[in-house]
Design an enzyme around this catalytic site. Sequence first.
Site, PDB file in Angstrom:
ATOM      1  N   CYS A  76       0.870  -1.179   0.000  1.00  0.00           N
ATOM      2  CA  CYS A  76       0.000   0.000   0.000  1.00  0.00           C
ATOM      3  C   CYS A  76       0.905   1.226   0.000  1.00  0.00           C
ATOM      4  O   CYS A  76       1.617   1.474   0.973  1.00  0.00           O
ATOM      5  CB  CYS A  76      -0.914  -0.003   1.225  1.00  0.00           C
ATOM      6  SG  CYS A  76      -1.988   1.449   1.306  1.00  0.00           S
ATOM      7  N   CYS A 115      -5.133   5.973  -3.550  1.00  0.00           N
ATOM      8  CA  CYS A 115      -4.427   4.692  -3.590  1.00  0.00           C
ATOM      9  C   CYS A 115      -3.041   4.966  -4.163  1.00  0.00           C
ATOM     10  O   CYS A 115      -2.924   5.345  -5.338  1.00  0.00           O
ATOM     11  CB  CYS A 115      -5.188   3.674  -4.428  1.00  0.00           C
ATOM     12  SG  CYS A 115      -4.322   2.096  -4.607  1.00  0.00           S
TER      13      CYS A 115
END
Length: 314
Positions: free
Chosen positions: A102, A253
Amino acid sequence: MDATPAETTEPAFRTLGGLRFSKGHGTGNDFVLVADPDGVHTIDAGQVAALCDRHRGIGGDGLIRAVPSRYLSEGRELLLSSPEAEWFMDYRNGDGSLSEMCGNGVRVFVRFLRAEGLVDLPDGGALTIGTRGGVKTVVRTGDSYAVDMGPWEFIFPGDATAKAMDSLVTADGLEVPRPALSVSMGNPHTVVALAELSELEATRLYTAPKVDPVPANGTNVEFVVPAEPLVHNGIGTITMRVHERGVGETQSCGTGACAAAVAIRHWAGAEAPDSWQVNVPGGVVGVKFFAGAGGHEHVELSGPAVIVATGTLS
């Protein structure tokens, strides 16, 4: 008639009472963070999902446990080649499923380590950490953090090279399936280019888009609109929304921003720039391409990381 008693079901994380946590975000991509320097906390998928529930828990797109690499099999394997990767980012999506990487989470993870006094990272300093997507190096610049995300690659390289697309994506709000390009940033992404911001706004991401063919481990799906003109002062600009697997639509993201820049640069051709600004609902991140070790092109992601709250589970 007697009144029906209110629901009294105990939340799944009740057994974690007394555990300290923080809440942080990177451009709106938010996380529950837990420090586990002794490797003693086991937080299972159900507990993660309960903690990340926005109505009955703390709320977050995922949970990050900060644990020394030596306490995890994945971490011990990384230490063999990168002994400096003392800390491991043990990351789960909001539904409790494991995730490889991530990009926003890496930055928030390092900010959290600093806030907890677990590392000393001066302005301009670099920190190497372990993730399920490999070893990552994060550089601090004031309140901003830049991470070498490592090399990118096409998931279906034959089609990506020959046809500049490898799949079709169907999403609510778009009348017909759209061609897409699948990119790995250590985790899978499928990128769709749209012509207008109005199309982007009309795309409904309450449910997961359908991808055909879908990568083996599922995929995150990015919908991207290139700016007009695409390049200004040597920097490309795109605007993006994303549906993350195991989470739903998120405000940002990081790996998705990198994948989106990879795809748009590929479609734009040889004259496309190496520096990109990616606008997401939660803010702006920077993406830069550079030559890495072994001749592989790497991607750098930069942006803010913020700790907004700390507390203790009751």
